[in-house]
Design a protein around this motif. Sequence first.
Motif, PDB file in Angstrom:
ATOM      1  N   LYS A 543       0.949  -1.309  -0.150  1.00 17.10           N
ATOM      2  CA  LYS A 543       0.131  -0.094   0.034  1.00 17.10           C
ATOM      3  C   LYS A 543       0.938   1.298   0.056  1.00 17.10           C
ATOM      4  CE  LYS A 543      -3.033   2.555   2.983  1.00 17.10           C
ATOM      5  NZ  LYS A 543      -3.580   2.748   4.420  1.00 17.10           N
ATOM      6  N   ASP A 545       0.878   5.210   0.408  1.00 19.48           N
ATOM      7  CA  ASP A 545      -0.200   6.386   1.033  1.00 19.48           C
ATOM      8  C   ASP A 545       0.054   7.771   0.257  1.00 19.48           C
ATOM      9  OD1 ASP A 545      -1.461   5.005   2.844  1.00 19.48           O
ATOM     10  OD2 ASP A 545       0.183   4.997   4.056  1.00 19.48           O
ATOM     11  N   TYR A 546      -0.342   7.674  -1.011  1.00 19.34           N
ATOM     12  CA  TYR A 546      -0.704   9.031  -1.622  1.00 19.34           C
ATOM     13  C   TYR A 546      -2.194   9.079  -2.096  1.00 19.34           C
ATOM     14  CZ  TYR A 546       4.441   8.096  -2.522  1.00 19.34           C
ATOM     15  OH  TYR A 546       5.699   7.627  -2.164  1.00 19.34           O
ATOM     16  N   LEU A 547      -2.695  10.508  -1.984  1.00 15.99           N
ATOM     17  CA  LEU A 547      -3.885  10.571  -2.451  1.00 15.99           C
ATOM     18  C   LEU A 547      -4.166  10.702  -3.704  1.00 15.99           C
ATOM     19  CD1 LEU A 547      -4.849  13.565   0.166  1.00 15.99           C
ATOM     20  CD2 LEU A 547      -5.407  10.872   0.508  1.00 15.99           C
ATOM     21  N   ASP A 568      -2.878  16.107  -1.073  1.00 18.75           N
ATOM     22  CA  ASP A 568      -1.661  15.449  -0.634  1.00 18.75           C
ATOM     23  C   ASP A 568      -0.794  16.284  -0.107  1.00 18.75           C
ATOM     24  OD1 ASP A 568      -0.661  12.209  -1.337  1.00 18.75           O
ATOM     25  OD2 ASP A 568       0.990  13.817  -1.586  1.00 18.75           O
ATOM     26  N   GLU A 812      -5.702  -5.135   5.004  1.00 19.37           N
ATOM     27  CA  GLU A 812      -5.483  -3.655   5.288  1.00 19.37           C
ATOM     28  C   GLU A 812      -6.189  -3.654   6.620  1.00 19.37           C
ATOM     29  OE1 GLU A 812      -3.599  -0.337   5.496  1.00 19.37           O
ATOM     30  OE2 GLU A 812      -3.266  -1.834   3.903  1.00 19.37           O
ATOM     31  N   LEU A 815      -9.082  -0.781   7.111  1.00 22.18           N
ATOM     32  CA  LEU A 815      -9.380  -0.410   5.695  1.00 22.18           C
ATOM     33  C   LEU A 815     -11.066  -0.841   5.724  1.00 22.18           C
ATOM     34  CD1 LEU A 815      -9.166   0.645   2.791  1.00 22.18           C
ATOM     35  CD2 LEU A 815      -8.602  -1.626   2.237  1.00 22.18           C
ATOM     36  N   GLY A 857      -7.315   8.405  -2.795  1.00 21.90           N
ATOM     37  CA  GLY A 857      -7.194   7.164  -1.612  1.00 21.90           C
ATOM     38  C   GLY A 857      -5.681   6.552  -2.045  1.00 21.90           C
ATOM     39  N   PRO A 858      -5.201   5.978  -1.261  1.00 23.88           N
ATOM     40  CA  PRO A 858      -4.086   5.111  -1.304  1.00 23.88           C
ATOM     41  C   PRO A 858      -4.023   4.022  -2.540  1.00 23.88           C
ATOM     42  CG  PRO A 858      -5.180   4.227   0.351  1.00 23.88           C
ATOM     43  CD  PRO A 858      -5.931   5.192   0.083  1.00 23.88           C
TER      44      PRO A 858
END
Length: 1191
Positions: A543, A545-547, A568, A812, A815, A857-858
Motif C-alpha cells: 500500500k 499512501d498518496y491521495l 496530498d 489492510e 480499511l 485514496g492510497p
Amino acid sequence: MRTTLALLTITKDGIYFPTARLPTIEGAIGGSRLLKLLLRPLPGLGSAKIAHERLSPHDHGVRRLTGPSRRIMTRAESTATCGVCPGRGAKRCIKVRVMLLLLVALVVEGCTYGSPDVVISQFFPDFVNPYVELFNRGHEPIDLSQLSLQTGFWDYSVTTLEGVLNPGQFCLVSFDQSGDIASRALTLSPFQGGLALVMGSKQLPSPWPDRARRVDLVGYGARNPSLAFSGQPLPGVPEGMAMSRPNPCEVTDINARDFVPTAPSPRHRASPLTPCSALPPSLATDAVRSSVTDEIGPISPGEWITLRGENLGPRLPVYTDQTNSEQYAPKQLAGTRVLFDGEPVFLRSVAAGQIEAIVPFTAESKARVEIIVETLHGISNTVSTPVTKVRPRIFTTAAEGRGCAATVSSAGQRIDLEFGSPPGSVVSFFCTGLGALSPAVRDGRIIQRARTRGPHDPEPSRRGDWPRPVSPVEVWIGDTRAEVIDARAEVDCVVGKVRVDVRIPAGLTGPAPLRVVVGGVASQPGVYLPIQRQGGLEDDYRKFDYLARDLVYDPLRHLIYASVTSADPQYPDSVIRLDPVSGRVIGSFAIHTPQRLELSRDCGTLWIYSEVDRVINRIDLRNGAVDFSIALDEIYPGLEAGADVYGMQSVPNRARAIVLVCREPSAPLPLIVIDDREVMPFWGPTVPETAVTFDDHGRMWTSAGLCQVTERGVEYLENLPPGMEGYGEGSFPFLNAGKVMVNRDSELRDSGNVDLLGRLNSILFPAGSAYRADTGFFYFFGSYSGLRNFGSEAYDLDRMIPVGWFQYYQHEVGLDRQFEPKNGGRLISVGPEGLATVSAGSNPIRYAHSLDSFTAGPILIAPLSLFYSLPPARIPAPQPFNGQVRRFDIASQAMTATPAGDRLVLSIPSHVSGIGNSIIDLDPVSGVFGSPKWAGSEPGAGIVSEDGRTLYLLLNGSKKLQTWDLPSLVLKGALRLTDDRGVPRGIFAILTVPNSASLACGTVASWNVRWSLLDGWIERPWTTKTEKPYLQNGWCQFSSTGAQLYCLDSFTSAFGFSRWKVTERGFEFLDDTRDMGNQFDVRLHCQDDVCVTGSGILIDPVSLERHALRERMTQYSQAALDLENHRVFLTDFNEIFCYDIRTLQQTGHFVLPDADSLDTPHTMLKVAGNQLALAAFGKCWLVPIALVVSD
C-alpha cells in the motif's frame, strides 16, 4: 475469381501475359515445384532462363516470356520438343504442356471465392420492374458465378449471377429482360428492404445476412431488420428515384454516406468502362521496425522486422506456410515483394498496412540498405535504414515486446508470471536479431525438425548440428548472470528466431528483469522472466499512501503514473511516477487538479485531464515537457456548465491519438479524436455512454455500434446485432478481455463475430477489469461477487469459471470492509508486480472509467500470488442405498431424471471450482457419480426424450439448447432460438411432446415470454389470439396425448390456468381460468392429465376444477406426482408433505435434516428406488418415500 487464364493471350508466336502479372509469374516459377517440373530443361534447348522482351507500342503493355527453356514454347520450337515426346505429334505435345501450365497458373494465382471489389453501385426499388446495378471496383476480373444477389424484407430471394465482370465494368440485374441478367426472383419494395451480395447461392438466414459470406449489403427503410448490419442505413428511398453511389470506387460501407437519390439511369456490361485507379505501395518514413518491440532503429542480419505503409498488399493478411514442403519462406506473397538493394528478401506475411520480412544474412557486410516494396500496382518510395551486427530482442507473451518473456519449461509447457519456474530449473525463451549463425543457413530457410540433409543447406540430424549464433550470448536475470545451456535456431519456423536455454540462478524469487547481451548489445528493457515466489504471501501486499485519483501503468519503463490531489501533503496537484516495487517516487509533473490519465499505446505520451480547468494536457515522456494543451471549450464551443470528460481511450496503431468521451449535463457529446495536434470529429450518431473500448481487431465498441478511427476521425462501421442496442450504455461500458468483451450484465461476446459466448454468473456489474495474456485470466472488480463481496476475481474465460479471488480489506488494517475500487473501477495490470487500484474507503462504485464523484485514496498493489486459488470441488463419494436420507455436497442449478428415474443428470453452475459449467450423472440407487462433462456457460434445466436416449439441456449463459447422447453423455449439437429481430431468446424450460419427436421451449426476450414448437430444430410459426400474444410466466406441461398444452399464466392483474391446442402452425389458444392466487415462479407438474402447482393447487385440466391442498405455501414451493400410489409431494421451507389426491388429505410429513430453508428455486423429482431427489443450496438429497409417509 482472379485467374491468369482470363488474361493469357495465345498466338502462333507464343503465349503472353499482362505486364502487371509478370512479378507473380516470375515468383511462381521461382518457387513452385510443379512449375519446375513442367518447365524443366528440355534436351537440346539450352539453359533455363526467363527474359523480358521489349515490345513495340502496339503490343498494349504485354510482355512475352522468352528464352530457350523455362518458358512457354513457340510454334517454331515444336519440332525440337517433339523429340522428348516419343510417339506423339508436335501439336499434342504442345497442347499437353500448355494445358498443364494453364492449370499451374490457376493454382499459383488462386481464386477469390467472392470479392469485396464487387459492389452494389445503384438500385431501383419498385413493385413492377426493380433493378440492381453491380460494379467491379477492383483490378482483376471477377467470376460472378461464385456470388448471388439476395433481396427482400423478412426473407431473402436468391438471384444467381453469371459471367465474368472485368475491372471498371457494370452488370445490370433486372426483373424484366432489359438487363444483363434477368431474374424473376428480384424483389425490392419501395418502402423498406435489403440487398445483399454474398458468396455462394445458399439463402441467407432471416432477418440479417451471414457476416462470413456477405460481400456488400445495403439496407433502407426504418423497419427493416437487416439494417442492423448495413452500416448507418438509408432512411428511405424517395418515390420514383433510384439510389446510387456517386463514386463506386470509394466505398465506406456506411450506406447513408455512400448512396444519394438520383433519377434511374442503369448501366450495362456494354456501358463504357470506368476502372478505378490502382494505388501504388507507399512506405512510411519510419517504416522499418522490430517485429518484436515495434521499435524504430537499425536492423541486424536474420532479424524479423516489420515494414509499415499503405497499399502494401491485400486487405486481409496472407501468411507464410511454415510447414510447406519447399522448406523456404517465399520471396513473393500475394503479388508483393520487398527488395533490399534490389534483391528480393523472404517474407513472413503481407497485408495492406504492413509486411513482415526477414533481414538477409548477406546484409551483415553493409552499413545501410535501401528498401522498396513492389506490388502488382507499382513500386514504392525508397526507405534507407542502417544495419548493425546484432540487435537482440526477446519475444514476450503479450506480443508487445514488454512484460513476461515467452517462456517454456524443459518439458515444453508454457510458464507464466502467476506461477513461474523454481530457481535451479532450466527454461527456454526466444529471441531474434542475434546476428549470423554457424553453420551458415541460407536466407529464408524453414528449419524443420524432421527434415533430412539437403545438398545446399544441411539440416541438423543431431542436437549438436543446430545453427547457433556466432556471437557469444549472455543472459542476465536481475543482477545475476545466468548459465546459458544452449542458444540455437528454433525449429519449425523461418530462420531468424533463436531459442535460448538458461538455468535460473539460486536465490531469486518472483519475476525478475531479463536481459540478453550479444556482442555488447543488450535486449529491450521491461521484460521479465517468470520465477516462483518464495516466502509468505502477506509480505507481498503493498500500500502506498498518496491521495491518488487515477493511475496507469507504463510497461516500457515499469512505472505507475498516478494523478494526486491538492490535499496530498507530499505531491499536491501533480502526476507522480511511482516505482511499483519500492514505492519510491522517482519524479513528478506539476498539473493543476489532475484527474484522468491515459497512456499512449507506444508509451511515449501521457494524456492528463484537469477537472477544474477543463483542459487536456499531453506530456512527452521522453523529455517530461507538456507539448500540447487544449481546453474543452475549444473542442466544443458553447459548452454547458458542468460538462466533463467521461472517458479517454488511447487508439491502437496510432501512437499519439486518443478518443474523448464527453458529456454535458443534459446530453452526451459526439466522440472526438485528437491525433497528434489535430482534433477530428465523429462521423456518425452520438454515442450515449461514458466510455469506449477497443478490441483486438482495432474496432471501437460503443453502445451505439462498432466504429473505427481513420484519418477522418471516428467513423461508424455498423450497428450492434439486434438485442445489443443498450449494451455498454450509461455507466458500464464494454470491458476488453482479449478475444472477448464483457458488458455491464456480465455477458461475454466474441470480439470477432459478436456472438454471445456466455455469462460470468458470479459477477454483478463488473467495474474495473484487467486481462493478462501471461496467465490467460481476466481479473475484475465487481460491486458483488459470488465468491467475495467488493473484491477481485480471476476468471478463466475459456471455461467461463472463476479460478481465484482476492479481497484488499482482509490485508489492510482499518480499511473499511465495504471497500470498493474508487478510481472509477480502474484495475490495472502492473507487469510482474500484479494488479493495482486506488482505494477510498466505503464510497460506492460510480462508473467504470468514469471518475464522477471522485474520492482520492492510497494505491494498492496485489501480486497475482495473492489471488487465492479455488480448490477443485470434490465429487461426492458413493453412498449405497440404506433406507435413510443420503446427502451429497455438490451444487446443482437443476436436476434432470430419465423417464424411468434410474439416472439423474445434475447441472453444475460456474462458481463450483474445477467442475463448473459441467453436467454430471448420478445413479440414485447406488449413489455413484459419473465423470463431469463440460457443457458451456451456466447449464440449467433439461428433459430426457421418451426413449431415454437423448438429453436436451439448456445453457442459460449462452442462451442455447444442447442435445446429448444420454447413454454415453456425449454432446451432439446445439441450437439458439431468436425473436423476429434476431435477438437470442433465453430458454427457461424445455418439454418433449408425448407421442412425438417434437420439442417445446419456453423462451423469454425483452420480458416477453412465449412457448414454441420445434420439429427437427425448425421452429413452427406462432398462432394465437391477438389479445394473448405471449404466455406470461409460462410454466407449462403437455396433456398425456400431446394434443394440448396446459400453462400457468400471469396476466395483467391475475394469475390463471390456460389451455392451448397443438396445431401444425404451433399453439392455438383455447380457454383459460383466472383467480389462481399468486403463482409467480411456481412450476406446474402434470401426469396422466392430473396437474398440481408447486403451491399445492390440484387441477383437473378437463373440467378446470381446482382444490387447494394447503392454505400457506412459500413462493418457491415445488411438487412431485406419484399417481401410481395416488400421492403428491410438496415442499415448504425444509419440510416435505405428502397428500392423497383422492381424499385431499395429508398422509405424511418429513423434516429434511441439515437443510437450510427451501424458500429459493429448487428441484424435486420422484426417482428409482421409491425415492425423492431434491437439489438446493449446494447440496442434493435422496429421501426414501417411506420416511415421508411413515406418519
